[in-house]
Write a protein that holds these residues in place. Structure first.
Motif, mmCIF file in Angstrom:
data_model
loop_
_atom_site.group_PDB
_atom_site.id
_atom_site.type_symbol
_atom_site.label_atom_id
_atom_site.label_comp_id
_atom_site.label_asym_id
_atom_site.label_seq_id
_atom_site.Cartn_x
_atom_site.Cartn_y
_atom_site.Cartn_z
ATOM 1 N N LEU A 38 4.734 100.625 43.205
ATOM 2 C CA LEU A 38 5.981 101.341 42.907
ATOM 3 C C LEU A 38 7.045 100.393 42.365
ATOM 4 O O LEU A 38 7.818 100.759 41.471
ATOM 5 C CB LEU A 38 6.484 102.053 44.169
ATOM 6 N N LEU A 39 7.090 99.171 42.910
ATOM 7 C CA LEU A 39 8.075 98.196 42.427
ATOM 8 C C LEU A 39 7.804 97.807 40.977
ATOM 9 O O LEU A 39 8.720 97.675 40.174
ATOM 10 C CB LEU A 39 8.051 96.952 43.312
ATOM 11 N N GLU A 41 6.470 99.587 38.728
ATOM 12 C CA GLU A 41 6.801 100.692 37.825
ATOM 13 C C GLU A 41 8.263 100.667 37.418
ATOM 14 O O GLU A 41 8.644 101.230 36.394
ATOM 15 C CB GLU A 41 6.461 102.027 38.497
ATOM 16 N N GLY A 42 9.103 99.995 38.229
ATOM 17 C CA GLY A 42 10.508 99.801 37.862
ATOM 18 C C GLY A 42 11.392 101.024 38.009
ATOM 19 O O GLY A 42 12.456 101.100 37.399
ATOM 20 N N LYS A 43 10.967 101.996 38.789
ATOM 21 C CA LYS A 43 11.794 103.182 39.007
ATOM 22 C C LYS A 43 12.813 102.893 40.107
ATOM 23 O O LYS A 43 12.452 102.663 41.250
ATOM 24 C CB LYS A 43 10.917 104.371 39.392
ATOM 25 N N ASN A 44 14.079 102.893 39.734
ATOM 26 C CA ASN A 44 15.144 102.530 40.674
ATOM 27 C C ASN A 44 15.899 103.741 41.210
ATOM 28 O O ASN A 44 17.074 103.635 41.580
ATOM 29 C CB ASN A 44 16.120 101.565 40.001
ATOM 30 N N THR A 45 15.262 104.881 41.225
ATOM 31 C CA THR A 45 15.907 106.054 41.806
ATOM 32 C C THR A 45 15.975 105.898 43.324
ATOM 33 O O THR A 45 15.202 105.143 43.932
ATOM 34 C CB THR A 45 15.140 107.330 41.447
ATOM 35 N N THR A 46 16.879 106.617 43.930
ATOM 36 C CA THR A 46 17.059 106.526 45.377
ATOM 37 C C THR A 46 15.795 106.933 46.119
ATOM 38 O O THR A 46 15.400 106.309 47.119
ATOM 39 C CB THR A 46 18.231 107.422 45.815
ATOM 40 N N LEU A 47 15.139 107.976 45.631
ATOM 41 C CA LEU A 47 13.921 108.463 46.289
ATOM 42 C C LEU A 47 12.813 107.423 46.215
ATOM 43 O O LEU A 47 12.136 107.150 47.224
ATOM 44 C CB LEU A 47 13.476 109.773 45.631
ATOM 45 N N GLU A 48 12.612 106.818 45.038
ATOM 46 C CA GLU A 48 11.559 105.820 44.889
ATOM 47 C C GLU A 48 11.848 104.577 45.730
ATOM 48 O O GLU A 48 10.945 104.024 46.374
ATOM 49 C CB GLU A 48 11.411 105.434 43.416
ATOM 50 N N LEU A 49 13.088 104.130 45.730
ATOM 51 C CA LEU A 49 13.438 102.955 46.528
ATOM 52 C C LEU A 49 13.272 103.215 48.021
ATOM 53 O O LEU A 49 12.875 102.322 48.781
ATOM 54 C CB LEU A 49 14.878 102.532 46.220
ATOM 55 N N GLU A 50 13.565 104.439 48.435
ATOM 56 C CA GLU A 50 13.366 104.787 49.842
ATOM 57 C C GLU A 50 11.881 104.758 50.205
ATOM 58 O O GLU A 50 11.503 104.273 51.285
ATOM 59 C CB GLU A 50 13.947 106.178 50.113
ATOM 60 N N ARG A 51 11.035 105.252 49.303
ATOM 61 C CA ARG A 51 9.590 105.218 49.545
ATOM 62 C C ARG A 51 9.088 103.778 49.638
ATOM 63 O O ARG A 51 8.294 103.433 50.513
ATOM 64 C CB ARG A 51 8.862 105.952 48.427
ATOM 65 N N ILE A 52 9.584 102.929 48.726
ATOM 66 C CA ILE A 52 9.170 101.514 48.746
ATOM 67 C C ILE A 52 9.622 100.849 50.038
ATOM 68 O O ILE A 52 8.867 100.082 50.661
ATOM 69 C CB ILE A 52 9.761 100.784 47.524
ATOM 70 N N CYS A 53 10.833 101.141 50.441
ATOM 71 C CA CYS A 53 11.375 100.545 51.663
ATOM 72 C C CYS A 53 10.548 100.952 52.884
ATOM 73 O O CYS A 53 10.263 100.129 53.765
ATOM 74 C CB CYS A 53 12.832 100.959 51.825
ATOM 75 N N GLU A 66 4.218 87.599 57.199
ATOM 76 C CA GLU A 66 3.806 87.589 55.800
ATOM 77 C C GLU A 66 5.052 87.538 54.917
ATOM 78 O O GLU A 66 5.844 88.485 54.872
ATOM 79 C CB GLU A 66 2.982 88.822 55.474
ATOM 80 N N VAL A 67 5.239 86.428 54.196
ATOM 81 C CA VAL A 67 6.475 86.206 53.447
ATOM 82 C C VAL A 67 6.619 87.204 52.304
ATOM 83 O O VAL A 67 7.720 87.691 52.026
ATOM 84 C CB VAL A 67 6.520 84.759 52.916
ATOM 85 N N LYS A 68 5.510 87.520 51.634
ATOM 86 C CA LYS A 68 5.604 88.388 50.454
ATOM 87 C C LYS A 68 6.136 89.778 50.808
ATOM 88 O O LYS A 68 6.801 90.422 49.982
ATOM 89 C CB LYS A 68 4.245 88.509 49.786
ATOM 90 N N ASN A 69 5.874 90.237 52.035
ATOM 91 C CA ASN A 69 6.415 91.537 52.444
ATOM 92 C C ASN A 69 7.941 91.505 52.476
ATOM 93 O O ASN A 69 8.613 92.435 52.001
ATOM 94 C CB ASN A 69 5.874 91.924 53.816
ATOM 95 N N PHE A 70 8.499 90.433 53.024
ATOM 96 C CA PHE A 70 9.957 90.325 53.136
ATOM 97 C C PHE A 70 10.600 90.049 51.780
ATOM 98 O O PHE A 70 11.727 90.500 51.525
ATOM 99 C CB PHE A 70 10.325 89.237 54.142
ATOM 100 N N LEU A 71 9.892 89.334 50.890
ATOM 101 C CA LEU A 71 10.437 89.100 49.551
ATOM 102 C C LEU A 71 10.544 90.407 48.773
ATOM 103 O O LEU A 71 11.557 90.680 48.116
ATOM 104 C CB LEU A 71 9.549 88.109 48.791
ATOM 105 N N ASN A 72 9.508 91.226 48.835
ATOM 106 C CA ASN A 72 9.560 92.512 48.143
ATOM 107 C C ASN A 72 10.561 93.465 48.781
ATOM 108 O O ASN A 72 11.224 94.252 48.095
ATOM 109 C CB ASN A 72 8.171 93.154 48.128
ATOM 110 N N LEU A 73 10.675 93.390 50.109
ATOM 111 C CA LEU A 73 11.667 94.233 50.779
ATOM 112 C C LEU A 73 13.079 93.821 50.380
ATOM 113 O O LEU A 73 13.956 94.675 50.172
ATOM 114 C CB LEU A 73 11.484 94.138 52.295
ATOM 115 N N ALA A 74 13.300 92.518 50.248
ATOM 116 C CA ALA A 74 14.609 92.034 49.784
ATOM 117 C C ALA A 74 14.897 92.505 48.365
ATOM 118 O O ALA A 74 16.023 92.885 48.036
ATOM 119 C CB ALA A 74 14.665 90.508 49.864
ATOM 120 N N GLU A 75 13.876 92.477 47.501
ATOM 121 C CA GLU A 75 14.048 92.961 46.133
ATOM 122 C C GLU A 75 14.376 94.450 46.109
ATOM 123 O O GLU A 75 15.198 94.912 45.312
ATOM 124 C CB GLU A 75 12.778 92.685 45.334
ATOM 125 N N CYS A 76 13.743 95.198 47.000
ATOM 126 C CA CYS A 76 14.023 96.634 47.097
ATOM 127 C C CYS A 76 15.473 96.876 47.511
ATOM 128 O O CYS A 76 16.164 97.711 46.921
ATOM 129 C CB CYS A 76 13.062 97.273 48.094
#
Length: 261
Positions: A38-39, A41-53, A66-76
């Motif tokens: 999902l990240l 795909e670059g969709k920055n809508t509120t719904l998509e970001l909530e799903r990623i989070c 696992e560091v990569k989980n927190f890095l992606n969560l920070a990006e989200c």
């Protein structure tokens, strides 16, 4: 004769998939993979970001180291304009990998952006100073960040710390530090050190004169180059057209006047 579908094989595949997801590590990778897709795909809508989070939060709970989980969560969180939560995730990632240059760089940029946001509000200079202090602890080689922290400390009336910050700014600055010397003079005056402040002001004046002289020399050199180019062009033109003698004499007079000036 028609063959019946192998029911046992279908059941085996379903059970195998369930067995795969029964392990926390595998479930964490499953949630991370969905969030990563999902990240990208670059969709920055509120719904998509909530799903990623949600997916990344599940992955972090299953694999908390696992560091990569927190890095992606920070990006989200960053895409959702939640800088405080993004900073929290990167701080935790830095605890897991204290020597990661990438994590330090990402965290430092977020801290600086957050501090500048607070400064633009015209208040919360104390909080902004704390963010700058943390960012400088990660990378203390940027003179502009030391200057911003100095401004925050001045607003907080912490002149001793502001003096330390402006000293670091001057030491790291590679350009002309005229404005920095003036600012340091004002800090000294605010602390009651009038003589030291006056010395810094004199240093700023001396540097200012040097800058003016240097710019004047550059301008004169450029002007002389233009004169030489114009003279060569006129010589070439005169050689090809003897009718331009009057024009050539007029330009020679102009050259002499410019050189005398």
């Amino acid at each position: 004769m028609a063959t019946r579908p192998d029911v046992n094989t279908d059941k085996y595949c379903a059970v195998k998939k369930l067995d795969f997801l029964d392990f926390p590590k595998n479930r964490a990778e499953f949630h991370y993979g969905r969030a990563d897709t999902l990240l990208k795909e670059g969709k920055n809508t509120t719904l998509e970001l909530e799903r990623i989070c949600i997916e990344l939060t599940r992955a972090c709970s299953l694999k908390p180291r696992e560091v990569k989980n927190f890095l992606n969560l920070a990006e989200c969180f960053r895409r959702a304009c939640d800088s405080s939560s993004a900073i929290f995730c990167l701080r935790f990632a830095l605890q897991l990998h204290p020597n990661s240059a990438f994590v330090k760089q990402q965290l430092g940029e977020l801290l600086i952006n957050r501090a500048q946001e607070l400064m633009k509000l015209g208040k919360h200079y104390n909080k902004a100073s704390k963010y700058f202090e943390e960012a400088l602890a990660l990378d203390g080689s940027r003179d502009n960040i030391w200057l911003l922290r100095c401004v925050c400390e001045i607003h907080c009336k912490e002149f001793d710390i502001a003096l330390q910050c402006i000293n670091r700014t001057i030491n790291l600055c590679t350009d002309d530090c005229i404005d920095f010397y003036v600012l340091r003079a004002k800090i000294h005056w605010a602390m009651g050190n009038m003589d030291i402040g006056n010395k810094d002001l004199r240093k700023a004046m001396v540097r200012s004169k040097k800058v003016v002289v240097s710019k004047l020399e550059t301008f004169v050199f450029f002007l002389l180059c233009c004169v030489v180019v114009m003279f060569v062009c006129d010589v070439v033109w005169l050689a090809s057209n003897e009718m331009c003698a009057c024009f050539f004499k007029r330009n020679v007079l102009i050259y002499h006047i410019i050189i005398i000036i």
